[in-house]
Scaffold this active site. Structure first.
Site, PDB file in Angstrom:
ATOM      1  N   ARG A 122       1.034  -1.204   0.240  1.00 15.95           N
ATOM      2  CA  ARG A 122       0.166   0.253  -0.194  1.00 15.95           C
ATOM      3  C   ARG A 122       0.562   1.305  -0.316  1.00 15.95           C
ATOM      4  NH1 ARG A 122      -2.838  -3.307   3.276  1.00 15.95           N
ATOM      5  NH2 ARG A 122      -5.239  -3.896   3.064  1.00 15.95           N
ATOM      6  N   LYS A 144       3.363  11.394 -11.158  1.00 17.89           N
ATOM      7  CA  LYS A 144       2.552  10.871 -12.071  1.00 17.89           C
ATOM      8  C   LYS A 144       3.309   9.402 -12.495  1.00 17.89           C
ATOM      9  CE  LYS A 144       1.007  13.625 -16.180  1.00 17.89           C
ATOM     10  NZ  LYS A 144       0.373  12.796 -16.916  1.00 17.89           N
ATOM     11  N   GLU A 186      10.927  17.359 -24.992  1.00 18.25           N
ATOM     12  CA  GLU A 186      10.429  17.367 -23.682  1.00 18.25           C
ATOM     13  C   GLU A 186      10.802  18.648 -23.389  1.00 18.25           C
ATOM     14  OE1 GLU A 186       7.717  15.616 -23.121  1.00 18.25           O
ATOM     15  OE2 GLU A 186       7.934  14.174 -23.037  1.00 18.25           O
ATOM     16  N   LYS A 228       8.162  22.746 -15.098  1.00 11.52           N
ATOM     17  CA  LYS A 228       7.531  21.899 -14.733  1.00 11.52           C
ATOM     18  C   LYS A 228       7.102  22.102 -13.736  1.00 11.52           C
ATOM     19  CE  LYS A 228       6.123  17.440 -15.361  1.00 11.52           C
ATOM     20  NZ  LYS A 228       5.775  15.822 -16.152  1.00 11.52           N
ATOM     21  N   GLU A 238      -4.556  17.380 -12.501  1.00 10.52           N
ATOM     22  CA  GLU A 238      -3.884  17.441 -14.113  1.00 10.52           C
ATOM     23  C   GLU A 238      -5.685  17.617 -14.178  1.00 10.52           C
ATOM     24  OE1 GLU A 238      -1.490  15.042 -16.055  1.00 10.52           O
ATOM     25  OE2 GLU A 238      -3.181  14.853 -18.127  1.00 10.52           O
ATOM     26  N   ARG A 242      -2.040  21.615 -15.331  1.00 13.98           N
ATOM     27  CA  ARG A 242      -1.449  21.304 -15.802  1.00 13.98           C
ATOM     28  C   ARG A 242      -1.469  20.079 -17.830  1.00 13.98           C
ATOM     29  NH1 ARG A 242       1.048  16.134 -11.664  1.00 13.98           N
ATOM     30  NH2 ARG A 242       2.239  15.220 -13.463  1.00 13.98           N
ATOM     31  N   ASN A 246       0.836  18.602 -21.675  1.00 15.35           N
ATOM     32  CA  ASN A 246       0.184  17.716 -22.748  1.00 15.35           C
ATOM     33  C   ASN A 246       0.579  18.080 -24.518  1.00 15.35           C
ATOM     34  OD1 ASN A 246      -0.375  15.687 -20.825  1.00 15.35           O
ATOM     35  ND2 ASN A 246      -2.520  16.149 -20.891  1.00 15.35           N
ATOM     36  N   HIS A 249       0.971  16.096 -27.046  1.00 13.61           N
ATOM     37  CA  HIS A 249       1.056  14.765 -25.904  1.00 13.61           C
ATOM     38  C   HIS A 249       0.012  13.611 -26.567  1.00 13.61           C
ATOM     39  CE1 HIS A 249       4.556  15.410 -23.663  1.00 13.61           C
ATOM     40  NE2 HIS A 249       4.526  14.510 -23.346  1.00 13.61           N
ATOM     41  N   HIS A 253       0.891  10.586 -28.281  1.00 19.59           N
ATOM     42  CA  HIS A 253       0.592   9.021 -27.892  1.00 19.59           C
ATOM     43  C   HIS A 253      -0.275   8.210 -29.256  1.00 19.59           C
ATOM     44  CE1 HIS A 253       1.018  10.435 -23.267  1.00 19.59           C
ATOM     45  NE2 HIS A 253       1.910   9.756 -23.441  1.00 19.59           N
ATOM     46  N   HIS A 266       9.633   7.878 -26.853  1.00 21.36           N
ATOM     47  CA  HIS A 266       8.393   9.043 -26.103  1.00 21.36           C
ATOM     48  C   HIS A 266       8.952  10.980 -26.718  1.00 21.36           C
ATOM     49  CE1 HIS A 266       5.687  10.481 -24.102  1.00 21.36           C
ATOM     50  NE2 HIS A 266       6.309  11.824 -23.323  1.00 21.36           N
TER      51      HIS A 266
HETATM   52  N1  LIG Z   1       5.074  10.170 -15.875  1.00 25.01           N
HETATM   53  C1  LIG Z   1       5.128  11.034 -16.388  1.00 25.01           C
HETATM   54  O1  LIG Z   1       4.704  12.188 -15.909  1.00 25.01           O
HETATM   55  C2  LIG Z   1       5.941  10.910 -17.541  1.00 25.01           C
HETATM   56  C3  LIG Z   1       6.108  12.076 -18.458  1.00 25.01           C
HETATM   57  C4  LIG Z   1       6.863  11.554 -19.797  1.00 25.01           C
HETATM   58  C5  LIG Z   1       7.708  10.379 -20.070  1.00 25.01           C
HETATM   59  N2  LIG Z   1       6.942   9.624 -19.135  1.00 25.01           N
HETATM   60  C6  LIG Z   1       6.984   7.911 -19.362  1.00 25.01           C
HETATM   61  O2  LIG Z   1       8.613   7.477 -19.422  1.00 25.01           O
HETATM   62  C7  LIG Z   1       8.860   6.845 -20.492  1.00 25.01           C
HETATM   63  C8  LIG Z   1      10.181   7.312 -21.594  1.00 25.01           C
HETATM   64  O3  LIG Z   1      11.201   7.767 -20.922  1.00 25.01           O
HETATM   65  P1  LIG Z   1      13.110   7.911 -21.476  1.00 25.01           P
HETATM   66  O4  LIG Z   1      13.042   8.254 -22.772  1.00 25.01           O
HETATM   67  O5  LIG Z   1      13.792   7.815 -20.466  1.00 25.01           O
HETATM   68  O6  LIG Z   1      12.851   6.688 -21.605  1.00 25.01           O
HETATM   69  P2  LIG Z   1      13.539   5.158 -21.338  1.00 25.01           P
HETATM   70  O7  LIG Z   1      13.414   4.648 -19.660  1.00 25.01           O
HETATM   71  O8  LIG Z   1      13.179   3.444 -22.004  1.00 25.01           O
HETATM   72  O9  LIG Z   1      15.011   5.284 -21.640  1.00 25.01           O
HETATM   73  C9  LIG Z   1      15.996   5.179 -23.007  1.00 25.01           C
HETATM   74  C10 LIG Z   1      16.937   4.416 -23.097  1.00 25.01           C
HETATM   75  O10 LIG Z   1      18.191   5.481 -22.416  1.00 25.01           O
HETATM   76  C11 LIG Z   1      18.895   4.019 -21.433  1.00 25.01           C
HETATM   77  N3  LIG Z   1      19.347   4.784 -20.215  1.00 25.01           N
HETATM   78  C12 LIG Z   1      19.059   5.314 -19.336  1.00 25.01           C
HETATM   79  N4  LIG Z   1      19.777   6.493 -19.303  1.00 25.01           N
HETATM   80  C13 LIG Z   1      21.060   6.184 -19.505  1.00 25.01           C
HETATM   81  C14 LIG Z   1      22.062   6.600 -19.380  1.00 25.01           C
HETATM   82  N5  LIG Z   1      22.225   7.538 -18.495  1.00 25.01           N
HETATM   83  N6  LIG Z   1      23.202   5.763 -20.115  1.00 25.01           N
HETATM   84  C15 LIG Z   1      22.873   5.047 -20.945  1.00 25.01           C
HETATM   85  N7  LIG Z   1      21.436   4.872 -21.345  1.00 25.01           N
HETATM   86  C16 LIG Z   1      20.986   4.935 -20.281  1.00 25.01           C
HETATM   87  C17 LIG Z   1      17.489   2.837 -21.343  1.00 25.01           C
HETATM   88  O11 LIG Z   1      17.991   2.263 -20.062  1.00 25.01           O
HETATM   89  C18 LIG Z   1      16.842   3.010 -22.175  1.00 25.01           C
HETATM   90  O12 LIG Z   1      17.209   1.414 -23.179  1.00 25.01           O
HETATM   91  C19 LIG Z   1       7.698   6.423 -21.606  1.00 25.01           C
HETATM   92  O13 LIG Z   1       7.208   5.239 -20.587  1.00 25.01           O
HETATM   93  C20 LIG Z   1       6.790   7.783 -21.062  1.00 25.01           C
HETATM   94  O14 LIG Z   1       5.335   7.357 -20.867  1.00 25.01           O
HETATM   95  C21 LIG Z   1       6.302   9.507 -17.923  1.00 25.01           C
HETATM   96 ZN   LIG Z   2       6.258  13.357 -22.269  1.00 29.86          ZN
END
Ligand SMILES: NC(=O)c1ccc[n+]([C@@H]2O[C@H](COP(=O)([O-])OP(=O)(O)OC[C@H]3O[C@@H](n4cnc5c(N)ncnc54)[C@H](O)[C@@H]3O)[C@@H](O)[C@H]2O)c1
Ligand SMILES: [Zn+2]
Length: 372
Positions: A122, A144, A186, A228, A238, A242, A246, A249, A253, A266
């Protein structure tokens, strides 16, 4: 080192950003948790290999007992089955209610570990140590968490604020070109919705940003975090303000889901989504054509984008699964100037098809894009 407070109502916390932060993460964590021992670091091999030792050393020095739990890398693994598997790993590793979970990686790890932290027994303490541009400027802030369904992105999730975020800008040095650029979209979005200075930096210092010049990159990361943090504080859940985050997005998405999370990163999908939103804003008469061109040029100047292979009609159908669809009406965030956006609904279908078709014309053949 910069400390940016995120004063969300249920739980205020700080984002600490700077160079060499992994080395003092243990010390910062100790101040937050004077009595705790067990720390479970959720990570992927690509992060563990270059950066695991530095973080482990600093946690050990602060008298924590760190345990690294690896999860499979890649967006297709951000699914509910991954939450279950991670929870089982935590249980087997001895995590109890006093456990601190550290999401040590990109946004995928942050979302998966964040959702798991909110559910495990929990809810256990969560700290983000983001290691991608995208995670530092965006996903680690705001609380989020989510995993994807086959049909659509981020459908199963929670709001769960971390105890702290430690963003070490040095970790970005090992990112691939393509991942680095994907995150920059982003950051550019943050400039477009809330910081003309950040947008200007992209226009004037693009080469320094792409070369990962420490000072310029530091400014981009910190300024994006500030944008942010400012927005999520006003609207934790949101409901209103907020939603501006998006920008790009809705169509972004849909493109990601339509290509089964395998063709576009992404940030790249968001880049396309922003270009489409800029075009919509123009068609709706809400954005000056010169500013629209500047915005699109700023995105395209960061490098080649992969080809959009999805069919416009299919992308359009995906839009109804979007979380911003309320009572059947799709909401779009559109830019109305640099640093200004507006939420609109009832966008004519023909305008949407036109915007998506436009993307297909813009993108480059895949061979011109470096692999992740
Ligand atoms: N929660 C939120 O508010 C929010 C906001 C935006 C995006 N997201 C989510 O975030 C995700 C995308 O995140 P991302 O772009 O970081 O992708 P990711 O986490 O998949 O990382 C991208 C790649 O980079 C590698 N990597 C990470 N750090 C590294 C480093 N320092 N050196 C070398 N390689 C490294 C990872 O292993 C992976 O293969 C999506 O799932 C998206 O939906 C969430
Ligand atoms: Zn995003």
């Amino acid at each position: 080192m910069v400390r940016i407070p995120v004063s969300t109502a249920p739980r205020p916390y700080d984002v600490i950003a700077g160079n060499g932060l992994l080395a003092c993460a243990g010390e910062h964590l100790r101040k937050l948790f004077p009595e705790r021992k067990h720390v479970f670091l959720i990570t992927v091999r690509q992060v563990l290999r270059p950066w695991g030792k530095a973080l482990k050393t600093s946690l050990n020095a602060a008298d924590f007992r760190p345990v690294f739990l690896e999860v499979p890398d890649g967006e297709p693994n951000k699914k509910i089955a991954g939450v279950e598997r991670l929870a089982e790993k935590l249980l087997r590793a001895g995590a109890d209610r006093n456990a601190i979970m550290i999401a040590f990686g990109g946004g995928m790890v942050g979302d998966l570990a964040g959702l798991t932290a909110s559910l495990y027994m929990r809810g256990v303490e969560l700290v983000h140590v983001p290691t991608t541009v995208l995670a530092q400027v965006d996903s680690s802030i705001g609380g989020k968490t989510a995993v994807n369904l086959r049909e659509a992105k981020n459908i199963l999730g929670t709001f769960y604020q971390p105890a702290a975020v430690f963003s070490d800008i040095d970790t970005l040095s090992t990112l691939s070109e393509r991942q680095f650029r994907s995150g920059l979209y982003e950051a550019l979005k943050a400039g477009m919705i809330g910081s003309p200075a950040l947008f200007r930096c992209f226009m004037e210092q693009k080469d320094l940003i792409l070369a990962r010049d420490a000072e310029t990159l530091g400014f981009v990361i910190v300024e994006s975090i500030r944008v942010k943090a400012r927005i999520v504080v006003v609207d934790e859940r949101e409901s209103g303000m907020r939603r501006v985050l998006n920008l790009g997005h809705t169509i972004g998405h849909a493109l990601e889901a339509q290509t089964r999370y395998r063709e576009l990163l992404h940030g790249e999908a968001v880049a396309f989504g922003i270009i489409a939103a800029v075009r919509l804003a123009g068609v709706l008469g809400k954005l000056d054509s010169g500013v629209a061109e500047t915005m699109t040029a700023a995105i395209l100047s960061l490098g080649p984008l992969p080809q959009v292979r999805a069919r416009s009609q299919n992308v359009l159908e995906r839009l109804r699964y979007d979380k911003k669809t309320l009572d059947g009406a799709i909401h779009f965030v559109i830019p109305t100037g640099i640093g200004k956006v507006e939420v609109v609904r009832d966008v004519p279908k023909t305008a949407l098809i036109d915007a998506i078709e436009h993307l297909r014309g813009l993108s480059q053949p895949p061979r011109q894009v470096q692999s992740a």
